[in-house]
Structures are given as C-alpha cells and as structure tokens.
Scaffold this active site. Structure first.
Site, PDB file in Angstrom:
ATOM      1  N   MET A   1      11.078  22.282  86.550  1.00 51.42           N
ATOM      2  CA  MET A   1      10.459  23.086  87.658  1.00 51.42           C
ATOM      3  C   MET A   1       9.048  23.646  87.061  1.00 51.42           C
ATOM      4  O   MET A   1       8.251  24.542  87.840  1.00 51.42           O
ATOM      5  CB  MET A   1      11.126  24.677  87.538  1.00 51.42           C
ATOM      6  CG  MET A   1      12.491  24.364  88.008  1.00 51.42           C
ATOM      7  SD  MET A   1      12.442  24.371  89.738  1.00 51.42           S
ATOM      8  CE  MET A   1      14.049  24.146  90.381  1.00 51.42           C
TER       9      MET A   1
ATOM     10  N   SER B   1      13.901  40.619  83.721  1.00 54.19           N
ATOM     11  CA  SER B   1      14.260  41.038  82.484  1.00 54.19           C
ATOM     12  C   SER B   1      13.648  42.545  82.207  1.00 54.19           C
ATOM     13  O   SER B   1      12.636  42.662  83.054  1.00 54.19           O
ATOM     14  CB  SER B   1      13.789  40.111  81.420  1.00 54.19           C
ATOM     15  OG  SER B   1      13.647  40.827  80.245  1.00 54.19           O
TER      16      SER B   1
ATOM     17  N   TYR C   1       6.000  35.136  77.934  1.00 55.76           N
ATOM     18  CA  TYR C   1       7.308  35.412  79.130  1.00 55.76           C
ATOM     19  C   TYR C   1       7.011  36.692  79.816  1.00 55.76           C
ATOM     20  O   TYR C   1       7.564  36.736  81.021  1.00 55.76           O
ATOM     21  CB  TYR C   1       8.703  35.512  77.897  1.00 55.76           C
ATOM     22  CG  TYR C   1      10.048  35.902  78.498  1.00 55.76           C
ATOM     23  CD1 TYR C   1      10.770  35.061  79.204  1.00 55.76           C
ATOM     24  CD2 TYR C   1      10.341  37.228  78.460  1.00 55.76           C
ATOM     25  CE1 TYR C   1      11.734  35.407  79.778  1.00 55.76           C
ATOM     26  CE2 TYR C   1      11.657  37.629  78.652  1.00 55.76           C
ATOM     27  CZ  TYR C   1      12.301  36.656  79.383  1.00 55.76           C
ATOM     28  OH  TYR C   1      13.371  37.092  79.992  1.00 55.76           O
TER      29      TYR C   1
ATOM     30  N   ALA D   1       4.628  38.386  80.706  1.00 49.20           N
ATOM     31  CA  ALA D   1       3.814  38.172  81.878  1.00 49.20           C
ATOM     32  C   ALA D   1       4.257  37.498  83.170  1.00 49.20           C
ATOM     33  O   ALA D   1       3.971  37.894  84.150  1.00 49.20           O
ATOM     34  CB  ALA D   1       2.528  37.219  81.509  1.00 49.20           C
TER      35      ALA D   1
END
Ligand code: NAP
Ligand code: NAG
Length: 311
Positions: free
Chosen positions: A93, A170, A183, A185
């Site tokens: 991805m 999260s 992460y 961000a």
C-alpha cells in the site's frame, strides 16, 4: 495516578459510553451475510480476526496485505469458517496504484462492494523521533494516502450499495503520546480527511457511512512486540476488537471507541483537562525502556569502511 487510570477514568468513560453511544439499532450477524467486504492488512492482527468474523457471518471477503503465504492461510481458514467466498490480492500500500488495483479486483469479481474496511499500517517505530522525514512521507503514503485512494475508487460502488467505509485509527490519532510521532501524524490525518468527507456526504445526501475506529492498546503480536516493554496498561483482546469494528460499521456509527472505558475517558479528559491527560499519558510509559534517537547527523563517527564514510 494508578487508581485513576485503572478505575476512575474507565468508569467515567463507560458511563458516558452507555449514555452517548447506545446503538439505535441492534446488531445482528445476519446483516453481513452475502455482503461483499474488502479488509486491508488482513494477514495478521486485527485485520485477520475481522476476516474470520466476516467468514463466520457468511460474507464475501477480499483480503490484502504484502505477504502472500500468510494471506493464503487466512483465506483457507475463511473458507473453512463459512465465507460465501474468499480471495486475496497481495502487494504494498506504499503504492497508491496498488490500492486502486485492490478495489478494481472487487469490482471485477463481484461487480460491486458493500463494505470497505481500511486497516493496514506500514511499519513504524516506538522510540524518540529520529528526524527521518522520508519515513514520515512513506508512512503517510501507506497509512493515509492509500486509504484516500481506495475510498475514491470504491465510492461509485459504495453509493450504489449504500455501503460502509470503516477506517481503523487509534487514540494516537486523537491525542498525542510520546514515541509515535510519525504514526500519530498519519492517524490524525485520517480523522481530518474522513470527518470532513462525512459532512459532505450528509450535506449531499450520499448514503455511505463513515466509521472512524479509535482503538486503545490491542493484544496483536506486532503491537505487543513494539510496546509491551514500555507501557503500563494491559492490552484488550483482538478478537473482540475485530467484532466491534465490524459491528460499528454495519450499524453506520460515526465512531467506535474501543475499549470504551479507557478511550472515552481519555477523550473526555482531552477536552476538559488536556494538560492532565498529557501527564497521565506520560505516567503510563516507561521512558527508560525506550530507545533514544541516534545523535544528530554529523556528530556521529561512522565505522571505518562503511558506505558514505568518505564524506
Ligand atoms: N494493536 C494495537 O494496539 C492498535 C492500537 C491502536 C490502533 N491500531 C490499529 O489497528 C490496525 C491494525 O493493527 P494491528 O495491530 O492488527 O497490526 P498488524 O498485526 O501489524 O497488521 C498490520 C497489517 O498490515 C499489513 N501491512 C504492513 N505493511 C504493509 C504495506 N506496506 N502494504 C500493505 N499492507 C501492509 C501487514 O501485513 P504484511 O506485513 O503481510 O504486509 C498486516 O496484515 C492498524 O490500523 C493500527 O493502527 C492497533
Ligand atoms: C441509507 O442506507 C441504509 C442502508 O441501505 C438504509 O437503511 C437507510 O434507510 C438509508 N438512509 C436513507 C436516508 O436513505
């Protein structure tokens, strides 16, 4: 601090959860029977568990991740569990063209799509920010832009089916914590984009639901490996988490907060007493156990003969 974190805040959060989030409609596993569902990042962890739940519920499943051997096994298990059909596409991805290709595969196979569950994340680290800007750029491609690309490509089919977009995020995408700057961000980016898009859908009478899933610490192998040595809370079970994600998507909820006590408590504190929440978050990590970033470039003495040591 300990009692507050373990008992009072979760209780407060639970109370609020019951008050605000009691679902208008009851979930019934039959809702997923025969539905055409894409799950990304389904070779392990929460994504893998979602595939198994969907299989049990009799859905058509298309899963994706990079590791073909693992996907093959998950697909086999899905067939055993009763999936209407199960297949996979493997690829990274990091490349938005691949993200679009996955959706095209669903279109070619099923001629439509009911639910798009965006769940994969690229590898990041749990340590002091190391100054690596390229890593953040790559992580944004994988954790954010591919989600946007898949949504764009899937939207005509989802409009047609009055389907669901489910975005797995999260608490690090709602409140900053230490050692996860890149992460965090990418997860904040998801909230900004999908919360904006949800408004537009409603204004424009586009009947496609968007569910943003705000997860706390879950007991997947990769998360435990990354943080168990450095954080004090106990993880929640991935099987239940996976079921809650599917449920919230099928019920067209705006957000899922799981585990509800801790996540709702944190979000409440974030708005009422942000400095206090920050203290609480820091009191919950064991910073001595976290790797420090290497000294800034230039102060480091490269080992003799290593590439790049000539300048
Ligand atoms: N576990 C937690 O504590 C926790 C907490 C909050 C939020 N979440 C969120 O929950 C979701 C799932 O987390 P998890 O713990 O289940 O993670 P995981 O077990 O590490 O699974 C990540 C999945 O993404 C795939 N993946 C990794 N790099 C990829 C790439 N470049 N292209 C395509 N796929 C890639 C992995 O398979 P391959 O390696 O085969 O590609 C794997 O299937 C994530 O969105 C995460 O942010 C988890
Ligand atoms: C939106 O789609 C869902 C699922 O098909 C349906 O139950 C609901 O009535 C629709 N809402 C509107 C306003 O059309």
């Amino acid at each position: 601090m300990g009692l507050l974190l373990k008992v009072i805040i979760p209780l407060m959060g639970l109370g609020l959860a019951v008050y605000f989030y009691s679902a208008p409609e009851n979930f019934n596993e039959e809702m997923l029977r025969g539905k055409r569902v894409i799950v990304t990042g389904a070779s392990s962890g929460i994504g893998e568990q979602m595939a198994y739940h969907l299989a049990r519920m009799g859905a058509h499943i298309l899963i994706t991740a990079r590791t073909e051997a693992k996907l093959q096994k998950v697909v086999e298990r899905c067939r055993e569990l009763g999936a209407a059909s199960a297949r996979f596409v493997s690829g990274s991805m990091e490349d938005t063209a691949f993200a679009e290709e996955v959706v095209k595969e669903a279109e070619n196979t099923w001629g439509g799509l009911d639910m798009l569950i965006l769940n994969h994340i690229g590898h990041s680290y749990f340590k002091y920010f190391d100054g690596d800007v390229d890593h953040i750029r790559k992580l944004l491609e994988t954790n954010f832009l591919s989600y946007v690309a898949m949504t764009v490509t899937a939207l005509p089919m989802l409009k047609e089916s009055e389907g669901n977009i489910v975005v797995v995020s999260s608490v690090a995408g709602k409140a900053g914590g230490p050692f996860v700057a890149p992460y965090s961000a990418t997860k904040f980016a998801l909230d900004g984009f999908f919360s904006s898009l949800r408004h537009e859908f409603i204004i424009d009478n586009v009947n496609v639901s968007i569910t943003l899933c705000i997860l706390g610490y879950i007991d997947t192998d990769s998360a435990m490996r990354a943080v168990s040595h450095a954080i004090k809370v106990a993880p929640s079970p991935k099987e239940e988490c996976a079921l809650e994600i599917i449920r919230s998507g099928a019920l067209r909820q705006r957000e899922l907060h799981y585990p509800p006590g801790i996540v709702n408590g944190m979000l409440l504190l974030r708005d009422l007493a942000p400095g206090f929440l920050d203290n609480l978050i820091r009191s919950n990590v064991i910073a001595e156990n976290v790797q420090r970033a290497p000294p800034p470039h230039g102060t480091r003495v490269p080992p003799a003969g290593s590439p790049g040591s000539g300048h």
